[in-house]
Design a protein around this motif. Structure first.
Motif, PDB file in Angstrom:
ATOM      1  N   SER A  71      94.316  36.913  42.782  1.00 43.05           N
ATOM      2  CA  SER A  71      93.746  37.099  41.457  1.00 43.05           C
ATOM      3  C   SER A  71      93.507  38.575  41.206  1.00 43.05           C
ATOM      4  CB  SER A  71      92.454  36.315  41.286  1.00 43.05           C
ATOM      5  OG  SER A  71      91.540  36.669  42.276  1.00 43.05           O
ATOM      6  N   TYR A  72      92.851  39.236  42.159  1.00 40.34           N
ATOM      7  CA  TYR A  72      92.549  40.656  42.016  1.00 40.34           C
ATOM      8  C   TYR A  72      93.570  41.466  42.808  1.00 40.34           C
ATOM      9  CZ  TYR A  72      87.909  40.130  40.018  1.00 40.34           C
ATOM     10  OH  TYR A  72      86.867  39.873  39.193  1.00 40.34           O
ATOM     11  N   GLY A  73      93.954  42.614  42.278  1.00 43.05           N
ATOM     12  CA  GLY A  73      94.733  43.568  43.060  1.00 43.05           C
ATOM     13  C   GLY A  73      93.760  44.508  43.727  1.00 43.05           C
ATOM     14  N   GLU A 101      84.208  29.327  48.696  1.00 44.36           N
ATOM     15  CA  GLU A 101      84.566  30.590  48.033  1.00 44.36           C
ATOM     16  C   GLU A 101      83.528  31.646  48.413  1.00 44.36           C
ATOM     17  OE1 GLU A 101      86.622  32.489  46.911  1.00 44.36           O
ATOM     18  OE2 GLU A 101      87.000  32.203  44.773  1.00 44.36           O
ATOM     19  N   ASP A 102      83.958  32.892  48.473  1.00 48.41           N
ATOM     20  CA  ASP A 102      83.019  33.979  48.768  1.00 48.41           C
ATOM     21  C   ASP A 102      82.137  34.293  47.567  1.00 48.41           C
ATOM     22  OD1 ASP A 102      85.207  34.876  47.337  1.00 48.41           O
ATOM     23  OD2 ASP A 102      85.528  36.694  48.511  1.00 48.41           O
ATOM     24  N   ILE A 103      82.792  34.358  46.391  1.00 48.12           N
ATOM     25  CA  ILE A 103      82.043  34.752  45.190  1.00 48.12           C
ATOM     26  C   ILE A 103      82.675  34.115  43.964  1.00 48.12           C
ATOM     27  CG2 ILE A 103      83.374  36.917  44.968  1.00 48.12           C
ATOM     28  CD1 ILE A 103      80.737  38.225  43.966  1.00 48.12           C
ATOM     29  N   ILE A 104      81.850  33.652  43.061  1.00 47.27           N
ATOM     30  CA  ILE A 104      82.362  33.181  41.768  1.00 47.27           C
ATOM     31  C   ILE A 104      81.837  34.136  40.707  1.00 47.27           C
ATOM     32  CG2 ILE A 104      82.518  31.288  40.108  1.00 47.27           C
ATOM     33  CD1 ILE A 104      82.330  29.348  42.420  1.00 47.27           C
ATOM     34  N   ASP A 105      82.800  34.715  40.007  1.00 51.52           N
ATOM     35  CA  ASP A 105      82.520  35.806  39.081  1.00 51.52           C
ATOM     36  C   ASP A 105      82.794  35.290  37.656  1.00 51.52           C
ATOM     37  OD1 ASP A 105      82.153  38.462  38.220  1.00 51.52           O
ATOM     38  OD2 ASP A 105      84.213  39.014  38.603  1.00 51.52           O
ATOM     39  N   THR A 106      83.964  35.553  37.096  1.00 51.86           N
ATOM     40  CA  THR A 106      84.267  35.022  35.761  1.00 51.86           C
ATOM     41  C   THR A 106      84.500  33.513  35.812  1.00 51.86           C
ATOM     42  OG1 THR A 106      86.647  35.323  36.014  1.00 51.86           O
ATOM     43  CG2 THR A 106      85.405  37.178  35.105  1.00 51.86           C
ATOM     44  N   GLY A 107      84.925  33.015  36.975  1.00 56.05           N
ATOM     45  CA  GLY A 107      85.239  31.585  37.118  1.00 56.05           C
ATOM     46  C   GLY A 107      86.695  31.277  36.823  1.00 56.05           C
ATOM     47  N   ASN A 108      87.448  32.274  36.393  1.00 53.82           N
ATOM     48  CA  ASN A 108      88.857  32.040  36.026  1.00 53.82           C
ATOM     49  C   ASN A 108      89.681  31.532  37.203  1.00 53.82           C
ATOM     50  OD1 ASN A 108      88.927  32.743  33.267  1.00 53.82           O
ATOM     51  ND2 ASN A 108      88.720  34.895  33.820  1.00 53.82           N
ATOM     52  N   THR A 109      89.589  32.226  38.325  1.00 49.64           N
ATOM     53  CA  THR A 109      90.374  31.854  39.503  1.00 49.64           C
ATOM     54  C   THR A 109      89.993  30.451  39.952  1.00 49.64           C
ATOM     55  OG1 THR A 109      90.015  34.129  40.203  1.00 49.64           O
ATOM     56  CG2 THR A 109      91.073  32.674  41.797  1.00 49.64           C
ATOM     57  N   PHE A 110      88.710  30.289  40.093  1.00 47.24           N
ATOM     58  CA  PHE A 110      88.203  29.064  40.685  1.00 47.24           C
ATOM     59  C   PHE A 110      88.535  27.837  39.848  1.00 47.24           C
ATOM     60  CE2 PHE A 110      84.921  26.909  43.190  1.00 47.24           C
ATOM     61  CZ  PHE A 110      85.422  27.318  44.406  1.00 47.24           C
ATOM     62  N   ASN A 132      77.156  34.128  43.635  1.00 44.77           N
ATOM     63  CA  ASN A 132      77.436  33.682  42.279  1.00 44.77           C
ATOM     64  C   ASN A 132      76.974  34.767  41.311  1.00 44.77           C
ATOM     65  OD1 ASN A 132      78.019  31.956  40.094  1.00 44.77           O
ATOM     66  ND2 ASN A 132      75.901  31.214  40.044  1.00 44.77           N
ATOM     67  N   LYS A 133      77.886  35.134  40.397  1.00 45.34           N
ATOM     68  CA  LYS A 133      77.516  36.129  39.363  1.00 45.34           C
ATOM     69  C   LYS A 133      77.494  35.423  38.017  1.00 45.34           C
ATOM     70  CE  LYS A 133      79.950  40.203  41.012  1.00 45.34           C
ATOM     71  NZ  LYS A 133      81.067  41.099  40.625  1.00 45.34           N
ATOM     72  N   PRO A 134      76.404  34.724  37.688  1.00 46.81           N
ATOM     73  CA  PRO A 134      76.382  33.907  36.466  1.00 46.81           C
ATOM     74  C   PRO A 134      76.535  34.723  35.189  1.00 46.81           C
ATOM     75  CG  PRO A 134      74.240  33.843  37.585  1.00 46.81           C
ATOM     76  CD  PRO A 134      75.154  34.651  38.443  1.00 46.81           C
ATOM     77  N   PHE A 154      79.688  45.148  41.694  1.00 48.78           N
ATOM     78  CA  PHE A 154      80.840  44.859  42.554  1.00 48.78           C
ATOM     79  C   PHE A 154      80.389  45.004  44.000  1.00 48.78           C
ATOM     80  CE2 PHE A 154      84.854  45.338  44.702  1.00 48.78           C
ATOM     81  CZ  PHE A 154      85.616  44.360  44.077  1.00 48.78           C
ATOM     82  N   VAL A 155      80.486  43.904  44.728  1.00 49.41           N
ATOM     83  CA  VAL A 155      79.943  43.887  46.091  1.00 49.41           C
ATOM     84  C   VAL A 155      81.053  43.791  47.136  1.00 49.41           C
ATOM     85  CG1 VAL A 155      77.687  42.950  45.445  1.00 49.41           C
ATOM     86  CG2 VAL A 155      79.559  41.380  45.971  1.00 49.41           C
ATOM     87  N   CYS A 156      80.763  44.302  48.315  1.00 52.68           N
ATOM     88  CA  CYS A 156      81.714  44.283  49.432  1.00 52.68           C
ATOM     89  C   CYS A 156      80.975  43.950  50.710  1.00 52.68           C
ATOM     90  CB  CYS A 156      82.363  45.656  49.609  1.00 52.68           C
ATOM     91  SG  CYS A 156      83.509  46.068  48.303  1.00 52.68           S
ATOM     92  N   LEU A 160      84.162  40.252  51.848  1.00 51.53           N
ATOM     93  CA  LEU A 160      84.590  40.747  50.531  1.00 51.53           C
ATOM     94  C   LEU A 160      85.085  42.184  50.646  1.00 51.53           C
ATOM     95  CD1 LEU A 160      81.687  38.937  49.643  1.00 51.53           C
ATOM     96  CD2 LEU A 160      83.067  39.157  47.607  1.00 51.53           C
ATOM     97  N   ASP A 161      86.144  42.471  49.914  1.00 52.06           N
ATOM     98  CA  ASP A 161      86.799  43.773  50.072  1.00 52.06           C
ATOM     99  C   ASP A 161      86.781  44.620  48.807  1.00 52.06           C
ATOM    100  OD1 ASP A 161      88.687  42.151  48.561  1.00 52.06           O
ATOM    101  OD2 ASP A 161      90.127  43.754  48.925  1.00 52.06           O
ATOM    102  N   TYR A 162      87.065  45.893  49.022  1.00 53.92           N
ATOM    103  CA  TYR A 162      87.622  46.738  47.966  1.00 53.92           C
ATOM    104  C   TYR A 162      88.887  47.329  48.567  1.00 53.92           C
ATOM    105  CZ  TYR A 162      88.702  50.328  44.676  1.00 53.92           C
ATOM    106  OH  TYR A 162      89.386  51.100  43.779  1.00 53.92           O
TER     107      TYR A 162
HETATM  108  P1  5GP Z   1      86.727  35.086  39.266  1.00 54.74           P
HETATM  109  O1  5GP Z   1      88.010  34.397  38.962  1.00 54.74           O
HETATM  110  O2  5GP Z   1      85.553  34.164  39.443  1.00 54.74           O
HETATM  111  O3  5GP Z   1      86.442  36.170  38.271  1.00 54.74           O
HETATM  112  O4  5GP Z   1      86.962  35.917  40.575  1.00 54.74           O
HETATM  113  C1  5GP Z   1      86.848  35.405  41.835  1.00 54.74           C
HETATM  114  C2  5GP Z   1      87.446  36.357  42.828  1.00 54.74           C
HETATM  115  O5  5GP Z   1      87.317  37.713  42.389  1.00 54.74           O
HETATM  116  C3  5GP Z   1      86.718  36.291  44.142  1.00 54.74           C
HETATM  117  O6  5GP Z   1      87.291  35.353  44.999  1.00 54.74           O
HETATM  118  C4  5GP Z   1      86.880  37.704  44.672  1.00 54.74           C
HETATM  119  O7  5GP Z   1      88.100  37.802  45.345  1.00 54.74           O
HETATM  120  C5  5GP Z   1      86.963  38.571  43.426  1.00 54.74           C
HETATM  121  N1  5GP Z   1      85.669  39.187  43.096  1.00 54.74           N
HETATM  122  C6  5GP Z   1      84.867  38.896  42.054  1.00 54.74           C
HETATM  123  N2  5GP Z   1      83.753  39.651  42.072  1.00 54.74           N
HETATM  124  C7  5GP Z   1      83.850  40.422  43.181  1.00 54.74           C
HETATM  125  C8  5GP Z   1      82.969  41.408  43.770  1.00 54.74           C
HETATM  126  O8  5GP Z   1      81.871  41.732  43.317  1.00 54.74           O
HETATM  127  N3  5GP Z   1      83.420  41.968  44.928  1.00 54.74           N
HETATM  128  C9  5GP Z   1      84.612  41.644  45.495  1.00 54.74           C
HETATM  129  N4  5GP Z   1      84.931  42.281  46.629  1.00 54.74           N
HETATM  130  N5  5GP Z   1      85.446  40.729  44.968  1.00 54.74           N
HETATM  131  C10 5GP Z   1      85.063  40.124  43.816  1.00 54.74           C
END
Ligand code: 5GP
Length: 180
Positions: A71-73, A101-110, A132-134, A154-156, A160-162
């Motif tokens: 999902s993310y580059g 899952e490690d993190i749910i952000d926008t929810g798009n991927t999940f 969770n980033k509500p 943005f957390v690592c 979780l990576d950057y």
């Molecule tokens: P979503 O589709 O919920 O926006 O994104 C989920 C994915 O985005 C996560 O599995 C993770 O790979 C990446 N992601 C979202 N927020 C963060 C963040 O704060 N730190 C990192 N390292 N990855 C994130």
């Protein structure tokens, strides 16, 4: 002292351990009366550290499998595109699936992964996330087992990576920008 590039610790090793232990208890309790086989599915790569700790806190038989979704580059913003890079080896049909899952952000991927896995007719599908980033949610996601809500940073660390770095850091820290 935070790792170079991480500005501050959001969750210490000890805080993570206590969250993971609590999730393990909730999940063990949830599945205690199910006769179905439990398959714990980790989304790579971010969930591998969390999943390793979590499965050892779930006190019942299970099998494990992994799936790689891209999902993310190397950036910190979601492209919204989801691709299955590596699919599961196991069938999930008729099994209790716990998606980790490690993190749910926008929810798009999940939400896309959930829709795809539901199409394979599992007996049940539950969702567990450490973070969770509500405030960033764009798509509704029902989280069954949630570690902790975090602010829009943005957390690592802890998997979780950057740009593929920081996965081995044992705590969760806030990323503060590139370092040389
Ligand atoms: P979503 O589709 O919920 O926006 O994104 C989920 C994915 O985005 C996560 O599995 C993770 O790979 C990446 N992601 C979202 N927020 C963060 C963040 O704060 N730190 C990192 N390292 N990855 C994130």
């Amino acid at each position: 002292m935070p790792e170079q590039g991480l500005t501050r610790t959001l969750l210490s090793k000890e805080e993570i351990a206590s969250i993971v232990a609590r999730l393990g208890r909730e999940i063990t309790e949830h599945y205690k009366d199910s006769d179905n086989e439990l398959i714990v599915v980790g989304l790579l790569r971010g969930s591998f550290v969390f999943m390793a700790d979590l499965v050892r806190q779930i006190k019942r038989p299970m099998i494990t499998d992994f799936m790689t979704i891209s999902s993310y580059g190397d950036s910190t913003t979601s492209s919204g595109d989801v691709k299955v890079v590596m699919d599961l080896d196991e069938s999930i049909t008729g099994r209790d699936v716990l998606l980790v899952e490690d993190i749910i952000d926008t929810g798009n991927t999940f939400s896309k992964v959930v829709r795809m896995l539901k199409g394979r007719k599992p007996a049940s599908l539950r969702i567990c996330t450490l973070l969770n980033k509500p405030s960033r949610r764009q798509v509704k996601v029902k989280i069954d087992f949630c570690g902790i809500d975090i602010p829009d940073e943005f957390v690592c660390g802890y998997g979780l990576d950057y740009a593929q770095k920081y996965r081995n850091v044992p705590y969760v820290g806030i990323y503060g920008g590139p370092v040389d």
